[in-house]
Design a protein around this motif. Structure first.
Motif, PDB file in Angstrom:
ATOM      1  N   LEU A  21     -41.923 -91.140 -83.230  1.00 11.28           N
ATOM      2  CA  LEU A  21     -42.510 -90.990 -82.065  1.00 11.28           C
ATOM      3  C   LEU A  21     -41.967 -89.491 -81.601  1.00 11.28           C
ATOM      4  CD1 LEU A  21     -44.219 -91.917 -79.679  1.00 11.28           C
ATOM      5  CD2 LEU A  21     -42.133 -92.874 -78.832  1.00 11.28           C
ATOM      6  N   PHE A  22     -40.879 -89.216 -81.585  1.00 13.70           N
ATOM      7  CA  PHE A  22     -40.153 -87.858 -80.985  1.00 13.70           C
ATOM      8  C   PHE A  22     -40.428 -86.936 -81.888  1.00 13.70           C
ATOM      9  CE2 PHE A  22     -39.119 -90.537 -77.377  1.00 13.70           C
ATOM     10  CZ  PHE A  22     -39.113 -89.366 -76.352  1.00 13.70           C
ATOM     11  N   ARG A  23     -40.562 -87.052 -83.118  1.00 11.45           N
ATOM     12  CA  ARG A  23     -40.716 -85.959 -84.161  1.00 11.45           C
ATOM     13  C   ARG A  23     -42.058 -85.241 -83.630  1.00 11.45           C
ATOM     14  NH1 ARG A  23     -38.534 -84.478 -88.927  1.00 11.45           N
ATOM     15  NH2 ARG A  23     -36.805 -85.791 -89.514  1.00 11.45           N
ATOM     16  N   ALA A  24     -43.027 -86.319 -83.296  1.00  8.04           N
ATOM     17  CA  ALA A  24     -44.381 -85.740 -82.940  1.00  8.04           C
ATOM     18  C   ALA A  24     -44.456 -84.845 -81.672  1.00  8.04           C
ATOM     19  CB  ALA A  24     -45.462 -86.655 -82.726  1.00  8.04           C
ATOM     20  N   TYR A  25     -43.165 -84.968 -80.805  1.00 12.15           N
ATOM     21  CA  TYR A  25     -43.155 -84.510 -79.540  1.00 12.15           C
ATOM     22  C   TYR A  25     -42.673 -83.111 -79.467  1.00 12.15           C
ATOM     23  CZ  TYR A  25     -44.511 -88.888 -77.323  1.00 12.15           C
ATOM     24  OH  TYR A  25     -44.809 -90.124 -76.945  1.00 12.15           O
ATOM     25  N   VAL A  26     -41.701 -82.893 -80.591  1.00 10.74           N
ATOM     26  CA  VAL A  26     -40.978 -81.613 -80.715  1.00 10.74           C
ATOM     27  C   VAL A  26     -41.733 -80.369 -80.759  1.00 10.74           C
ATOM     28  CG1 VAL A  26     -39.242 -80.231 -82.221  1.00 10.74           C
ATOM     29  CG2 VAL A  26     -38.960 -82.921 -81.983  1.00 10.74           C
ATOM     30  N   GLU A  27     -42.650 -80.189 -81.708  1.00 16.12           N
ATOM     31  CA  GLU A  27     -43.431 -78.873 -81.439  1.00 16.12           C
ATOM     32  C   GLU A  27     -44.214 -78.706 -80.195  1.00 16.12           C
ATOM     33  OE1 GLU A  27     -42.939 -76.235 -83.307  1.00 16.12           O
ATOM     34  OE2 GLU A  27     -41.647 -77.545 -84.310  1.00 16.12           O
ATOM     35  N   ARG A  30     -41.883 -77.625 -77.671  1.00 13.74           N
ATOM     36  CA  ARG A  30     -41.602 -76.078 -77.755  1.00 13.74           C
ATOM     37  C   ARG A  30     -42.553 -75.196 -77.183  1.00 13.74           C
ATOM     38  NH1 ARG A  30     -38.535 -76.523 -83.829  1.00 13.74           N
ATOM     39  NH2 ARG A  30     -36.418 -77.370 -82.760  1.00 13.74           N
ATOM     40  N   ALA A  31     -43.707 -75.810 -77.506  1.00 15.65           N
ATOM     41  CA  ALA A  31     -44.958 -74.785 -77.022  1.00 15.65           C
ATOM     42  C   ALA A  31     -45.189 -74.749 -75.505  1.00 15.65           C
ATOM     43  CB  ALA A  31     -46.144 -75.048 -77.693  1.00 15.65           C
ATOM     44  N   GLU A  32     -44.560 -75.718 -74.776  1.00 15.60           N
ATOM     45  CA  GLU A  32     -44.621 -75.427 -73.195  1.00 15.60           C
ATOM     46  C   GLU A  32     -44.143 -74.137 -72.840  1.00 15.60           C
ATOM     47  OE1 GLU A  32     -43.565 -79.126 -71.269  1.00 15.60           O
ATOM     48  OE2 GLU A  32     -43.988 -80.168 -73.152  1.00 15.60           O
ATOM     49  N   PRO A  33     -44.694 -73.677 -71.759  1.00 14.08           N
ATOM     50  CA  PRO A  33     -44.360 -72.455 -71.317  1.00 14.08           C
ATOM     51  C   PRO A  33     -42.823 -72.448 -70.847  1.00 14.08           C
ATOM     52  CG  PRO A  33     -46.441 -73.141 -70.138  1.00 14.08           C
ATOM     53  CD  PRO A  33     -46.024 -74.131 -71.042  1.00 14.08           C
ATOM     54  N   GLY A  34     -42.678 -73.242 -70.160  1.00 13.40           N
ATOM     55  CA  GLY A  34     -41.170 -73.350 -69.607  1.00 13.40           C
ATOM     56  C   GLY A  34     -39.964 -73.790 -70.758  1.00 13.40           C
ATOM     57  N   CYS A  35     -40.293 -74.109 -71.868  1.00 13.77           N
ATOM     58  CA  CYS A  35     -39.219 -74.465 -72.787  1.00 13.77           C
ATOM     59  C   CYS A  35     -38.579 -73.172 -73.559  1.00 13.77           C
ATOM     60  CB  CYS A  35     -40.016 -75.184 -73.979  1.00 13.77           C
ATOM     61  SG  CYS A  35     -38.880 -76.137 -75.149  1.00 13.77           S
ATOM     62  N   ILE A  36     -37.317 -73.348 -73.567  1.00 14.61           N
ATOM     63  CA  ILE A  36     -36.442 -72.229 -74.245  1.00 14.61           C
ATOM     64  C   ILE A  36     -36.147 -72.588 -75.693  1.00 14.61           C
ATOM     65  CG2 ILE A  36     -34.760 -70.602 -74.017  1.00 14.61           C
ATOM     66  CD1 ILE A  36     -35.372 -70.529 -70.801  1.00 14.61           C
ATOM     67  N   THR A  66     -41.785 -83.482 -67.985  1.00 10.07           N
ATOM     68  CA  THR A  66     -41.611 -85.129 -67.939  1.00 10.07           C
ATOM     69  C   THR A  66     -42.797 -85.832 -67.094  1.00 10.07           C
ATOM     70  OG1 THR A  66     -40.133 -84.582 -65.967  1.00 10.07           O
ATOM     71  CG2 THR A  66     -38.915 -84.860 -68.118  1.00 10.07           C
ATOM     72  N   ALA A  67     -43.405 -84.885 -66.528  1.00 14.06           N
ATOM     73  CA  ALA A  67     -44.941 -85.442 -65.871  1.00 14.06           C
ATOM     74  C   ALA A  67     -45.866 -85.368 -66.569  1.00 14.06           C
ATOM     75  CB  ALA A  67     -45.145 -84.611 -64.774  1.00 14.06           C
ATOM     76  N   LEU A  68     -45.821 -84.909 -68.078  1.00 12.33           N
ATOM     77  CA  LEU A  68     -46.981 -85.209 -68.721  1.00 12.33           C
ATOM     78  C   LEU A  68     -47.144 -86.538 -69.286  1.00 12.33           C
ATOM     79  CD1 LEU A  68     -45.899 -81.960 -71.309  1.00 12.33           C
ATOM     80  CD2 LEU A  68     -47.795 -82.148 -69.631  1.00 12.33           C
ATOM     81  N   PRO A  69     -48.519 -87.168 -69.339  1.00 13.81           N
ATOM     82  CA  PRO A  69     -48.860 -88.504 -69.506  1.00 13.81           C
ATOM     83  C   PRO A  69     -47.837 -88.971 -70.832  1.00 13.81           C
ATOM     84  CG  PRO A  69     -50.741 -86.888 -69.280  1.00 13.81           C
ATOM     85  CD  PRO A  69     -49.868 -86.053 -69.344  1.00 13.81           C
ATOM     86  N   HIS A  70     -47.891 -88.335 -72.013  1.00 13.74           N
ATOM     87  CA  HIS A  70     -47.051 -89.073 -72.830  1.00 13.74           C
ATOM     88  C   HIS A  70     -45.693 -89.325 -72.706  1.00 13.74           C
ATOM     89  CE1 HIS A  70     -46.325 -84.687 -73.876  1.00 13.74           C
ATOM     90  NE2 HIS A  70     -45.368 -85.276 -74.729  1.00 13.74           N
TER      91      HIS A  70
END
Length: 98
Positions: A21-27, A30-36, A66-70
């Motif tokens: 589940l979380f492997r699918a969330y990594v990329e 990382r692509a979110e604008p606020g992610c460093i 954290t507010a994203l639907p998934h």
């Protein structure tokens, strides 16, 4: 910047499902604008322990994540995967992100 280390102690029978589940969330994370920085790790001696190292531009950027639907959906059913709730340690960044 806002950073933290999160420990996720999964139920042994749910460890593989949690990893998938979380492997699918990594990329996407990382692509979110606020992610460093966003790193998912698995303890070498305890395969049911997952560790996340995350650095966000601000607490607000993390709140957007954290507010994203998934992420909301996972939060609601997290205890189906976990032995106990997340252990989260806020960290102070002493060295600049690369």
């Amino acid at each position: 910047m806002y950073g933290f280390i999160l420990h996720a102690h999964t139920r042994p029978a749910q460890a593989e499902a949690f990893e998938q589940l979380f492997r699918a969330y990594v990329e996407p994370s990382r692509a979110e604008p606020g992610c460093i920085e966003y790193h998912m790790l698995r303890d070498a001696q305890d395969p049911s322990l997952f560790i996340f190292y995350e650095v966000w531009a601000s607490k607000e950027a993390l709140a957007e994540h954290t507010a994203l639907p998934h992420m909301r959906e996972f939060h609601d059913k997290r205890m189906d995967y976990l032995r106990r709730d997340f252990e989260i340690r806020e960290i102070e960044m002493l060295s600049p992100a690369r």
